[in-house]
Design a protein around this motif. Structure first.
Motif, PDB file in Angstrom:
ATOM      1  N   GLN A 169       8.546 -19.645  35.902  1.00  0.00           N
ATOM      2  CA  GLN A 169       9.905 -20.180  35.850  1.00  0.00           C
ATOM      3  C   GLN A 169      10.246 -20.525  34.412  1.00  0.00           C
ATOM      4  OE1 GLN A 169       9.365 -23.492  38.305  1.00  0.00           O
ATOM      5  NE2 GLN A 169       9.253 -22.347  40.176  1.00  0.00           N
TER       6      GLN A 169
ATOM      7  N   SER B 239      14.801 -20.583  38.220  1.00  0.00           N
ATOM      8  CA  SER B 239      14.053 -21.355  39.201  1.00  0.00           C
ATOM      9  C   SER B 239      14.880 -22.484  39.769  1.00  0.00           C
ATOM     10  CB  SER B 239      12.806 -21.947  38.546  1.00  0.00           C
ATOM     11  OG  SER B 239      13.173 -22.813  37.503  1.00  0.00           O
ATOM     12  N   SER B 240      16.144 -22.461  39.436  1.00  0.00           N
ATOM     13  CA  SER B 240      17.022 -23.545  39.857  1.00  0.00           C
ATOM     14  C   SER B 240      17.181 -23.624  41.353  1.00  0.00           C
ATOM     15  CB  SER B 240      18.388 -23.306  39.230  1.00  0.00           C
ATOM     16  OG  SER B 240      19.376 -23.946  39.942  1.00  0.00           O
TER      17      SER B 240
ATOM     18  N   THR C 200       8.029 -32.064  40.051  1.00  0.00           N
ATOM     19  CA  THR C 200       9.325 -31.415  39.819  1.00  0.00           C
ATOM     20  C   THR C 200      10.025 -32.099  38.661  1.00  0.00           C
ATOM     21  OG1 THR C 200       9.527 -30.917  42.184  1.00  0.00           O
ATOM     22  CG2 THR C 200      11.536 -30.810  40.876  1.00  0.00           C
TER      23      THR C 200
ATOM     24  N   GLU D 262      16.342 -27.455  39.001  1.00  0.00           N
ATOM     25  CA  GLU D 262      15.041 -28.056  39.240  1.00  0.00           C
ATOM     26  C   GLU D 262      13.935 -27.044  38.948  1.00  0.00           C
ATOM     27  OE1 GLU D 262      14.877 -29.618  43.180  1.00  0.00           O
ATOM     28  OE2 GLU D 262      15.998 -31.438  42.680  1.00  0.00           O
ATOM     29  N   PHE D 263      12.924 -27.501  38.218  1.00  0.00           N
ATOM     30  CA  PHE D 263      11.717 -26.716  37.991  1.00  0.00           C
ATOM     31  C   PHE D 263      10.569 -27.428  38.697  1.00  0.00           C
ATOM     32  CE2 PHE D 263      14.470 -25.788  34.409  1.00  0.00           C
ATOM     33  CZ  PHE D 263      14.403 -24.405  34.328  1.00  0.00           C
ATOM     34  N   TYR D 264       9.656 -26.680  39.248  1.00  0.00           N
ATOM     35  CA  TYR D 264       8.640 -27.296  40.082  1.00  0.00           C
ATOM     36  C   TYR D 264       7.293 -26.617  39.879  1.00  0.00           C
ATOM     37  CZ  TYR D 264      10.425 -23.305  42.623  1.00  0.00           C
ATOM     38  OH  TYR D 264      10.856 -22.047  42.941  1.00  0.00           O
ATOM     39  N   ASN D 265       6.249 -27.370  40.158  1.00  0.00           N
ATOM     40  CA  ASN D 265       4.906 -26.814  40.202  1.00  0.00           C
ATOM     41  C   ASN D 265       4.690 -26.229  41.590  1.00  0.00           C
ATOM     42  OD1 ASN D 265       4.400 -27.778  37.593  1.00  0.00           O
ATOM     43  ND2 ASN D 265       3.595 -29.717  38.354  1.00  0.00           N
TER      44      ASN D 265
ATOM     45  N   THR E 147       4.672 -23.475  36.910  1.00  0.00           N
ATOM     46  CA  THR E 147       4.702 -24.840  36.417  1.00  0.00           C
ATOM     47  C   THR E 147       5.997 -25.068  35.666  1.00  0.00           C
ATOM     48  OG1 THR E 147       3.632 -26.430  34.948  1.00  0.00           O
ATOM     49  CG2 THR E 147       3.444 -24.112  34.359  1.00  0.00           C
ATOM     50  N   TRP E 148       6.447 -26.313  35.662  1.00  0.00           N
ATOM     51  CA  TRP E 148       7.656 -26.610  34.906  1.00  0.00           C
ATOM     52  C   TRP E 148       7.378 -26.718  33.411  1.00  0.00           C
ATOM     53  CZ3 TRP E 148       7.297 -31.004  32.064  1.00  0.00           C
ATOM     54  CH2 TRP E 148       6.443 -32.041  32.509  1.00  0.00           C
TER      55      TRP E 148
ATOM     56  N   ALA F  73       9.152 -24.583  30.517  1.00  0.00           N
ATOM     57  CA  ALA F  73      10.360 -23.935  31.048  1.00  0.00           C
ATOM     58  C   ALA F  73      11.589 -24.341  30.246  1.00  0.00           C
ATOM     59  CB  ALA F  73      10.551 -24.312  32.515  1.00  0.00           C
TER      60      ALA F  73
END
Length: 322
Positions: free
Chosen positions: A11, A16-17, A260, A273-276, A285-286, A289
């Motif tokens: 992402q 990745s939003s 996140t 939002e970026f998240y693991n 992983t965020w 990013a």
């Protein structure tokens, strides 16, 4: 509103939003754009081209300000099943049914994003506990649609008018605590082959006249635990010349535990939002990013929140003052 998640394992951009345009357009890629204030009946009264003479008793407002209870009831009876079916399909993440209910020129149509690798997320529809139709605007105009919070995100210049063409437009205001909380309380229908189809879902644009009045105290991520920096001069040529943007770069070396990271522009209402995530051999992983958010040209604030389970903490808040 619905959420989209990119299936790519890395992402590195805003793909990745899981936004929330709206609108405010908090979830820009969720089609309805989603956030949190209960809307009252007649909420579009100050913005709709149609005369605001209708009440919440099932009558509609026409372009000339007149009402016709029989016609309104007939149109409401026709549109309500479409809303019901859309809510059911969205909650079930049934994109095939969503496609049959959605206008071909709508940015919500699955054909426009499935080929690009997006997954549909219907969590915003999971717990909808009934709704009432407050008002039906039968002969709405393109200008009425453009007053909605999500419209200017999806369409620029004459794109909205081109997408609608000569088809009929109807706008339905819905009263529901659940739908209002997700900014899904205004539904736009446009005819296609003489049948009504869902075109947009959103809410009234409530952008403050003076954005600075909504500003909160700045918070600096001085240790760069989450935020590496913000590019306020982001090259926006491919995102629309009339829109202001900023790109937020997240650190390669996180200094906090977070599942996140949420990035939002609170006035324009764009959220990413970026998240693991780990899925078999693939992981993301965020960290490292970068996410691009729209800015209100008259002023905005970017807020970055680190989320670890149920714990949410704002780690950075910075103002944009043109």
């Amino acid at each position: 509103m619905f959420g989209l998640r990119n299936r790519s394992p890395r992402q590195c951009e805003s793909e990745s939003s899981t936004t929330t345009t709206a609108v405010s357009r908090r979830r820009v890629l969720q089609g309805g754009a989603g956030m949190t204030v209960l809307t009252t009946a007649g909420c579009l009264g100050e913005t709709l081209t149609a005369d605001d003479s209708s009440s919440g008793d099932g009558e509609s407002t026409s372009a000339d300000g007149g009402t016709d209870g029989d016609e309104s009831t007939a149109l409401e009876d026709e549109l309500r099943p479409l809303i019901d079916d859309y809510l059911d399909a969205a909650a079930a993440e049934d994109t095939e049914t969503i496609a049959t209910l959605t206008h071909g020129s709508s940015p919500l149509h699955p054909a426009g994003w499935e080929d690009a690798g997006w997954e549909f997320q219907g969590d915003a529809y999971d717990d909808i506990d009934g709704y009432e139709i407050e008002r039906v605007i039968e002969t709405a105009a393109v200008e009425d649609v453009s007053d909605l919070a999500t419209a200017d995100f999806w369409f620029e210049d004459d794109e909205l008018a081109t997408a609608v063409g000569s088809n009929d437009i109807a706008i339905v205001e819905v009263a529901s605590d659940d739908l209002a909380a997700e900014e899904l309380d205004v539904w736009v229908f446009v005819t296609e082959d003489e049948a009504w189809k869902v075109f947009l879902i959103g809410t009234e644009d409530e952008t403050p006249e003076d954005p600075t009045e909504a500003f909160e105290e700045p918070i600096e991520d001085a240790e760069n635990d989450v935020v590496a920096g913000i590019d306020w001069e982001f090259d926006q040529d491919n995102l629309g010349e009339e829109t202001e943007w900023a790109r937020v770069h997240l650190t390669d070396s996180p200094g906090v535990d977070a599942d996140t990271v949420r990035i939002e522009s609170t006035i324009a209402g764009t959220e990413i939002e970026f998240y693991n995530d780990e899925n078999g051999d693939l992981s993301s992983t965020w960290a490292g990013a970068s996410g691009t958010v729209e800015l209100n040209p008259d002023g905005d604030q970017i807020v970055v929140t680190a989320i670890d389970g149920d714990d949410e903490r704002i780690v950075h808040r910075q103002h944009y003052e043109p």
